[in-house]
Design a protein around this motif. Structure first.
Motif, PDB file in Angstrom:
ATOM      1  N   LYS A 132      11.905  24.842  10.183  1.00  0.00           N
ATOM      2  CA  LYS A 132      11.318  24.918   8.828  1.00  0.00           C
ATOM      3  C   LYS A 132      10.699  26.284   8.564  1.00  0.00           C
ATOM      4  N   ASP A 133      10.320  26.967   9.643  1.00  0.00           N
ATOM      5  CA  ASP A 133       9.697  28.287   9.470  1.00  0.00           C
ATOM      6  C   ASP A 133      10.656  29.303   8.873  1.00  0.00           C
ATOM      7  N   PHE A 134      11.974  29.153   9.160  1.00  0.00           N
ATOM      8  CA  PHE A 134      12.918  30.153   8.665  1.00  0.00           C
ATOM      9  C   PHE A 134      14.087  29.541   7.887  1.00  0.00           C
ATOM     10  N   ALA A 135      14.022  28.245   7.601  1.00  0.00           N
ATOM     11  CA  ALA A 135      15.119  27.580   6.896  1.00  0.00           C
ATOM     12  C   ALA A 135      14.963  27.716   5.377  1.00  0.00           C
ATOM     13  N   SER A 136      16.107  27.711   4.686  1.00  0.00           N
ATOM     14  CA  SER A 136      16.086  27.738   3.224  1.00  0.00           C
ATOM     15  C   SER A 136      15.843  26.320   2.704  1.00  0.00           C
ATOM     16  N   GLU A 137      15.486  26.206   1.439  1.00  0.00           N
ATOM     17  CA  GLU A 137      15.247  24.898   0.841  1.00  0.00           C
ATOM     18  C   GLU A 137      16.547  24.100   0.784  1.00  0.00           C
ATOM     19  N   GLU A 138      17.676  24.799   0.570  1.00  0.00           N
ATOM     20  CA  GLU A 138      18.969  24.127   0.536  1.00  0.00           C
ATOM     21  C   GLU A 138      19.288  23.478   1.882  1.00  0.00           C
ATOM     22  N   ALA A 139      18.952  24.195   2.960  1.00  0.00           N
ATOM     23  CA  ALA A 139      19.200  23.658   4.301  1.00  0.00           C
ATOM     24  C   ALA A 139      18.347  22.419   4.561  1.00  0.00           C
ATOM     25  N   MET A 140      17.084  22.471   4.184  1.00  0.00           N
ATOM     26  CA  MET A 140      16.201  21.331   4.413  1.00  0.00           C
ATOM     27  C   MET A 140      16.632  20.129   3.571  1.00  0.00           C
ATOM     28  N   GLU A 141      17.168  20.402   2.376  1.00  0.00           N
ATOM     29  CA  GLU A 141      17.639  19.310   1.533  1.00  0.00           C
ATOM     30  C   GLU A 141      18.868  18.646   2.150  1.00  0.00           C
ATOM     31  N   LYS A 142      19.730  19.446   2.765  1.00  0.00           N
ATOM     32  CA  LYS A 142      20.898  18.880   3.456  1.00  0.00           C
ATOM     33  C   LYS A 142      20.472  17.994   4.614  1.00  0.00           C
ATOM     34  N   ILE A 143      19.470  18.441   5.334  1.00  0.00           N
ATOM     35  CA  ILE A 143      18.969  17.649   6.468  1.00  0.00           C
ATOM     36  C   ILE A 143      18.408  16.323   5.978  1.00  0.00           C
ATOM     37  N   ARG A 144      17.647  16.366   4.877  1.00  0.00           N
ATOM     38  CA  ARG A 144      17.062  15.131   4.335  1.00  0.00           C
ATOM     39  C   ARG A 144      18.137  14.197   3.794  1.00  0.00           C
ATOM     40  N   SER A 145      19.307  14.753   3.449  1.00  0.00           N
ATOM     41  CA  SER A 145      20.393  13.932   2.900  1.00  0.00           C
ATOM     42  C   SER A 145      21.316  13.363   3.980  1.00  0.00           C
ATOM     43  N   SER A 146      21.046  13.689   5.225  1.00  0.00           N
ATOM     44  CA  SER A 146      21.936  13.254   6.312  1.00  0.00           C
ATOM     45  C   SER A 146      21.932  11.737   6.460  1.00  0.00           C
ATOM     46  N   ASN A 147      23.108  11.211   6.762  1.00  0.00           N
ATOM     47  CA  ASN A 147      23.292   9.772   6.956  1.00  0.00           C
ATOM     48  C   ASN A 147      22.852   9.356   8.361  1.00  0.00           C
ATOM     49  N   ASP A 148      22.194   8.202   8.469  1.00  0.00           N
ATOM     50  CA  ASP A 148      21.703   7.732   9.777  1.00  0.00           C
ATOM     51  C   ASP A 148      22.845   7.509  10.768  1.00  0.00           C
ATOM     52  N   GLN A 149      23.966   6.931  10.294  1.00  0.00           N
ATOM     53  CA  GLN A 149      25.109   6.704  11.173  1.00  0.00           C
ATOM     54  C   GLN A 149      25.665   8.021  11.694  1.00  0.00           C
ATOM     55  N   PHE A 150      25.707   9.015  10.832  1.00  0.00           N
ATOM     56  CA  PHE A 150      26.204  10.338  11.221  1.00  0.00           C
ATOM     57  C   PHE A 150      25.310  10.946  12.298  1.00  0.00           C
ATOM     58  N   ILE A 151      23.997  10.906  12.099  1.00  0.00           N
ATOM     59  CA  ILE A 151      23.050  11.462  13.075  1.00  0.00           C
ATOM     60  C   ILE A 151      23.208  10.753  14.421  1.00  0.00           C
ATOM     61  N   ASP A 152      23.363   9.442  14.370  1.00  0.00           N
ATOM     62  CA  ASP A 152      23.533   8.663  15.600  1.00  0.00           C
ATOM     63  C   ASP A 152      24.833   9.044  16.317  1.00  0.00           C
ATOM     64  N   SER A 153      25.915   9.235  15.561  1.00  0.00           N
ATOM     65  CA  SER A 153      27.208   9.584  16.161  1.00  0.00           C
ATOM     66  C   SER A 153      27.170  10.962  16.814  1.00  0.00           C
ATOM     67  N   VAL A 154      26.552  11.924  16.137  1.00  0.00           N
ATOM     68  CA  VAL A 154      26.436  13.276  16.704  1.00  0.00           C
ATOM     69  C   VAL A 154      25.585  13.240  17.967  1.00  0.00           C
ATOM     70  N   GLY A 155      24.462  12.537  17.893  1.00  0.00           N
ATOM     71  CA  GLY A 155      23.595  12.420  19.062  1.00  0.00           C
ATOM     72  C   GLY A 155      24.301  11.748  20.225  1.00  0.00           C
ATOM     73  N   HIS A 156      25.077  10.709  19.925  1.00  0.00           N
ATOM     74  CA  HIS A 156      25.819   9.976  20.963  1.00  0.00           C
ATOM     75  C   HIS A 156      26.839  10.891  21.647  1.00  0.00           C
ATOM     76  N   MET A 157      27.546  11.707  20.858  1.00  0.00           N
ATOM     77  CA  MET A 157      28.552  12.614  21.424  1.00  0.00           C
ATOM     78  C   MET A 157      27.895  13.690  22.280  1.00  0.00           C
ATOM     79  N   LEU A 158      26.748  14.188  21.851  1.00  0.00           N
ATOM     80  CA  LEU A 158      26.032  15.191  22.651  1.00  0.00           C
ATOM     81  C   LEU A 158      25.516  14.581  23.952  1.00  0.00           C
ATOM     82  N   LEU A 159      25.027  13.350  23.874  1.00  0.00           N
ATOM     83  CA  LEU A 159      24.537  12.663  25.079  1.00  0.00           C
ATOM     84  C   LEU A 159      25.655  12.454  26.097  1.00  0.00           C
TER      85      LEU A 159
END
Length: 583
Positions: A548-575
């Motif tokens: 947040k210290d160096f992110a643009s408002e557009e970037a933070m808005e994209k993060i807030r718009s992220s889908n829970d299933q998507f976040i879980d899938s990315v996290g699962h693949m990284l794990l």
């Protein structure tokens, strides 16, 4: 019957894989695995019955040139090669199917016997025993579940007691008031207070249920990263260690069969003798060879097989045979192995017939040379993993994964998996079966040098990277090898464009310990490693607050718009790829 049975087996296996171990009861696991074994046996019996029916008609299907029968039957799951020795010509010792190189070089004794040769290539593996569900995970997560449930019961009891006291107090207040209008007002107030008291336990119970789910998932994810303390040691001589090697390309069932009685025309009918015992195997070499010189009369049989087209071998495959008595794969009894990679043909000598398979080191693509996680759009990312042999690109969107592309030795390689969206579990299974294994297990650290990281730190990093992945790219850093095991270092930068990344992007270096994130003063090209904090930056407790210290408002808005299933899938693949400790 065959394809439906195979689909049912695959569905049962998928249920066992997709269901978290803490939700699986031992009784259900035993029931499902028992059903899988019964269906596998049924499927193999069907193949035997089909082979027997075919061999009874061998004389009517004989080739005009050789006088013997040759048949090849193929579908999406199996390829069946059958050869019947009808002429028993001692000079006919080279058996090849359909003008291919697939086949056998048989000794004289087989060339003069009433036998049939069968090569049943199942493109799947129904021979290797099913792996047990890890009990340690069940015990660990059930302990957490019980603790939270006990906490929930205690809180419910306290709330119940509080409600009784409130009710008693309200009754005393209402009894002390005599006027009718005041009575009505008091009753109204009592209903409001009772309603609020009833709402409070509902909210608290909901919070406890969410805590239960969160703690259980946390425990399950943490155990995915924990390494086994002991290496499998109770292996027989020449036994294949299935923690180190993987069977690829299915199983080749090689059988020498006794030729059954043939159909005979009689007065307009076809008459055939059906043996009560059914299809019988021809024992080679025989159990007693007193009258023969074994090495001369019963030499090993040369076998040539075709490697499945959808499987990648990064090195020459090894051959293993199934030991029916010990219930495991072994490498003895096999000699003179040669592999032609261009023709995808493997030739070897086999002492006794039975199921054989091709194996490859499960960790041939580990450790990774580098990795990158890059956003493509909201709720869509590209995970690239580069190994010594290949570059694998995986797209992830919502709760689905897809193989985007693969390069082998810097050359584009086409795969049947490209462009097919699948759930994470199905996708990972498909990649492993294709020879593209970038998913370490709890035993992998015994077979490959890793950059060990504390599981809790690693898990928190993956979860927070997944949260930010819609707007930020992450990548491998060479400094991750030099920081201690309680910290991870990786590159990060804001990435909002959909086009390909620029050649030399301006990356920032972040160091994260699980409860503290900081931006490092050094960059990827600095001479030495330093944990010094970058000027005009601060420590933060999470990666989210750090960027947040160096992110643009557009970037933070994209993060807030992220889908829970998507976040879980990315996290699962990284794990499951464990890019921070296996790079």
């Amino acid at each position: 019957m065959g394809p439906k049975t195979k689909k049912l087996i695959d569905k049962l296996k998928l249920i066992l894989l997709e269901t978290p171990p803490y939700d699986l009861q031992d009784k259900i696991v035993t029931q499902y695995q028992g059903s899988i074994l019964e269906l596998q046996e049924l499927l193999h019996c069907k193949f035997n019955t089909a082979t027997e029916i075919l061999l009874r008609q061998a004389s009517t299907l004989a080739d005009l040139d050789s006088g013997n029968m040759e048949k090849v039957i193929q579908d999406e799951n199996i390829t069946l090669y059958v050869w019947a020795n009808l002429k028993k010509n001692p000079r006919y010792r080279s058996v090849r199917f359909s003008e291919t190189q697939i086949g056998f070089e048989i000794p004289r004794i087989l060339a003069t016997s009433d036998i049939a040769l069968r090569l049943l290539h199942t493109h799947y593996d129904h021979v290797t025993p099913l792996r047990p569900v890890p009990t340690s995970l069940q015990e660990h997560t059930s302990t957490i579940t019980n603790l939270v449930r006990d906490e929930e019961k205690n809180l419910e009891a306290a709330i119940s007691k509080e409600m009784q006291e409130e009710c008693k107090q309200e009754e005393n207040e209402s009894n002390s008031v005599h006027e009718e209008e005041i009575k009505v007002e008091d009753q109204g107030e009592t209903e409001v207070k009772m309603s609020s008291v009833q709402e409070e336990p509902e909210v608290t119970k909901c919070e406890l249920e969410m805590k239960l789910i969160s703690e259980t998932v946390l425990a399950a994810q943490l155990l995915l990263l924990e390494n086994a303390h002991e290496k499998p040691s109770d292996l027989d001589d020449n036994e294949v260690d299935l923690c180190q090697f993987t069977t690829l390309g299915g199983v080749y069932h090689l059988d020498i069969l006794e030729l059954p009685p043939q159909c005979k025309p009689m007065k307009g009918w076809m008459v055939v003798e059906i043996l009560k015992e059914g299809l019988q195997k021809y024992i080679y070499p025989p159990e007693t060879t007193e009258d023969f010189e074994t090495e001369y009369s019963f030499p090993p049989i040369e076998v040539t097989l075709e490697v499945h087209e959808n499987v990648i071998f990064f090195e020459d495959p090894m051959v293993a045979r199934w030991d029916a008595e010990g219930k495991h794969w072994k490498t003895d009894g096999i000699s003179n192995v040669s592999y032609k990679s261009e023709e995808r043909l493997i030739t070897f000598n086999l002492e006794t017939f039975g199921p054989v398979t091709l194996i490859q080191d499960s960790h041939i693509n580990m450790p990774y040379q580098s990795w990158e996680l890059r956003p493509l759009d909201v709720n869509k990312v590209l995970l690239s993993v580069t190994t010594i042999f290949a570059e694998i690109q995986i797209q992830i969107k919502e709760n689905l994964c897809m193989l985007a592309s693969i390069k082998v030795n810097n050359k584009k390689h086409s795969s049947i998996l490209e462009g097919r969206w699948m759930t994470p579990v199905s996708f990972i299974t498909a990649l492993k079966e294709a020879g593209l294994n970038i998913f370490p297990t709890r035993h992998s650290h015994f077979y490959v040098i890793i950059n060990y990281k504390v599981p809790l730190t690693e898990m928190k990093a993956y979860r927070q990277m997944a949260l930010l992945s819609s707007a930020f790219a992450f990548g491998w850093s060479r400094w991750n090898m030099l920081c201690d095991s309680k910290k991870v270092v990786f590159k990060v930068r804001e990435h909002l464009r959909k086009e390909e990344p620029i050649e030399d992007p301006n990356w920032a270096l972040l160091m994260f310990s699980g409860d503290r994130a900081q931006r490092l003063k050094i960059d990827e090209y600095s001479d030495t490693f330093s944990e010094a904090l970058k000027e005009e930056t601060e420590f933060h407790s999470t990666l989210y607050h750090m960027v947040k210290d160096f992110a643009s408002e557009e970037a933070m808005e994209k993060i807030r718009s992220s889908n829970d299933q998507f976040i879980d899938s990315v996290g699962h693949m990284l794990l499951l790829t464990r890019v921070l400790s296996y790079s």
